[in-house]
Design a protein around this motif. Structure first.
Motif, short mmCIF file in Angstrom:
data_model
loop_
_atom_site.label_atom_id
_atom_site.label_comp_id
_atom_site.label_asym_id
_atom_site.label_seq_id
_atom_site.Cartn_x
_atom_site.Cartn_y
_atom_site.Cartn_z
N VAL A 1 -1.68 34.05 16.96
CA VAL A 1 -0.93 35.33 17.24
C VAL A 1 -1.77 36.00 18.08
O VAL A 1 -3.00 36.17 17.88
CB VAL A 1 -0.35 35.96 16.01
N GLU A 2 -1.12 36.90 18.81
CA GLU A 2 -1.93 37.83 19.70
C GLU A 2 -2.01 39.31 18.97
O GLU A 2 -1.28 39.64 18.10
CB GLU A 2 -1.35 38.25 21.12
N ALA A 3 -2.87 40.03 19.37
CA ALA A 3 -3.02 41.47 18.88
C ALA A 3 -1.76 42.20 19.02
O ALA A 3 -0.86 42.10 19.97
CB ALA A 3 -4.01 42.23 19.59
N GLY A 4 -1.35 42.90 17.91
CA GLY A 4 -0.34 43.53 17.71
C GLY A 4 0.99 42.86 17.06
O GLY A 4 1.92 43.49 17.07
N THR A 5 0.69 41.62 16.85
CA THR A 5 1.97 40.95 16.38
C THR A 5 2.27 41.14 14.88
O THR A 5 1.29 41.41 14.05
CB THR A 5 1.59 39.20 16.34
N HIS A 6 3.32 41.54 14.56
CA HIS A 6 3.75 41.85 13.19
C HIS A 6 3.96 40.66 12.42
O HIS A 6 4.70 39.49 12.97
CB HIS A 6 5.03 42.77 13.10
N VAL A 7 3.41 40.63 10.97
CA VAL A 7 3.63 39.27 10.33
C VAL A 7 4.24 39.30 8.83
O VAL A 7 4.08 40.56 8.22
CB VAL A 7 2.33 38.72 10.15
N GLY A 8 5.02 38.42 8.77
CA GLY A 8 5.92 38.47 7.24
C GLY A 8 7.11 39.47 7.25
O GLY A 8 7.16 39.98 7.98
N TYR A 9 7.61 39.46 6.03
CA TYR A 9 8.79 40.27 5.92
C TYR A 9 8.48 41.68 6.05
O TYR A 9 7.39 42.27 5.77
CB TYR A 9 9.42 40.24 4.37
N ASN A 10 9.33 42.42 6.96
CA ASN A 10 9.33 43.81 7.24
C ASN A 10 8.03 44.05 8.23
O ASN A 10 7.85 45.24 8.48
CB ASN A 10 9.15 44.72 6.07
N GLY A 11 7.43 43.03 8.71
CA GLY A 11 6.25 43.08 9.39
C GLY A 11 4.97 44.19 8.93
O GLY A 11 4.42 45.03 9.78
#
Length: 376
Positions: free
Chosen positions: A256-266
């Protein structure tokens, strides 16, 4: 339809390894340290590892006394330890005396009402084993008030004889903290009651109690957590052998790139280019959701080829995402295994990462794992 093979990791996604030889070694070490008989506390499904295999292994090694929390646990223990003494810690529920008689279990009596009900049941001629008497010296949870117990002892109350008490016990509130003055007060309070009932065997030491200075062993000790590899001396090297290990399988790897939100609700955001892996394990398997790692909180971690890989985002029901960027090249592959409990991720470290304690980690171990027993 046939159930999934309990030993097949492909059918389960994660494998729990339980070393019964280490369990027995821990029991022997504590008995040797106490210089007296050590029992085994096997409540909560033997702290998550399974009552039947734990009791079988310990009984084979010579353990003669077990403690459970509920009658249902006692019935399970009785099936694999027909000659053992089995005490039920949570006391005598109203109307349950016949269950104790049927399965040769011993209640731990903690109130005057329980004493009277048990004594009355015995007077019917029911064939039962001796009970234990629990005297509360600090917890204010279960047990006779210390003064009440002492009065019964000094008066040689007929109810004690009628109840056929085979063990006198109390429970530490702070034994894991050797500096807590409450320990000395409990030791003194219990000693006074034990001296008033010298004909009844006594038990005070729990796991950490084995390492408390000036704590008498009496005739029986009651280790629990330490048997299963938990550290009875927090802040010091763990004298116990590890009993459980937990591994999960990587199901997918991505970058993933910088700034990517991950998982539930980011709730976790990549600060740079990261390599992430998703593993087959979640809170439905007993790993606390509090192990989540977000932008503002730290959480749990996994080991991959010796590298510590923090969780990223929220622990979900069946899956956890981990950051494998710092793992050795090529280690993070679909089908590879990561360690959730083991090595530097001992029970205390895992508990801290999940904002709880090792006890909760152990007793929440799920039933969805492939279970691999060593020494069975």
């Amino acid at each position: 339809m046939m159930p999934a093979d309990p030993l097949d990791p492909v059918a389960h996604g994660a494998t729990l390894t339980i070393d019964l030889d280490a369990l027995v070694a821990n029991w022997r070490l504590l008995g040797e340290r106490a210089g007296t008989e050590a029992s085994a506390v096997v409540k909560a499904d033997a702290y998550g590892i399974g009552i039947e295999p734990a009791v079988t292994a310990l009984a084979r090694a010579g353990c003669r006394t077990f403690f459970v929390a509920h009658v249902s646990e006692g019935i399970r223990a009785r099936k694999v330890a027909p000659e053992a003494t089995i005490y039920v810690l949570n006391g005598l529920l109203p109307g349950s005396c016949d269950r104790y008689a049927e399965h040769a279990l011993s209640p731990v009596l903690g109130s005057h009402e329980e004493l009277l009900e048990w004594a009355s049941f015995r007077q019917t001629g029911a064939k039962v084993r001796p009970a234990a008497l629990h005297v509360d010296t600090a917890m204010n949870r279960l047990g006779l008030w210390a003064g009440e117990g002492l009065n019964l002892a000094r008066e040689r109350s007929g109810v004690i004889a009628a109840a056929d008490i085979g063990l006198l016990m109390s429970h530490f509130a702070s034994s894991e903290d050797e500096t807590d003055p409450a320990n000395a007060r409990q030791i003194a309070a219990f000693a006074e009651i034990a001296a008033a009932l010298p004909e009844i065997p006594a038990s005070l030491k729990n796991s950490s109690g084995h390492f408390l200075k000036d704590c008498p062993s009496y005739q029986l000790t009651r280790p629990g957590y330490a048997l299963y590899g938990g550290n009875p001396t927090p802040g010091k090297p763990n004298p116990m052998r590890p009993v459980v290990g937990l591994e999960a399988t990587i199901i997918q790897v991505r970058e993933v790139e910088a700034g990517t939100h991950v998982g539930y609700n980011g709730r976790w955001t990549a600060k740079g280019k990261r390599r992430l892996a998703t593993i087959c394990l979640g809170y439905a398997d007993g790993y606390p959701r509090n192990g989540s790692w977000t932008d503002t909180t730290t959480g749990g971690a996994a080991l991959l080829d010796g590298a510590l890989c923090p969780f990223v985002g929220t622990v979900s029901m069946d899956l956890i995402i981990i950051d494998v960027t710092e793992a050795p090249a090529g280690a993070a592959q679909r089908g590879a295994h990561v360690t959730l409990i083991g090595g530097q991720l001992d029970l205390e470290a895992v508990g801290a990462g999940a904002k709880t304690i090792g006890y909760e980690i152990l007793t929440n171990l799920g039933r969805r794992y492939a279970r691999r027993y060593l020494g069975l």
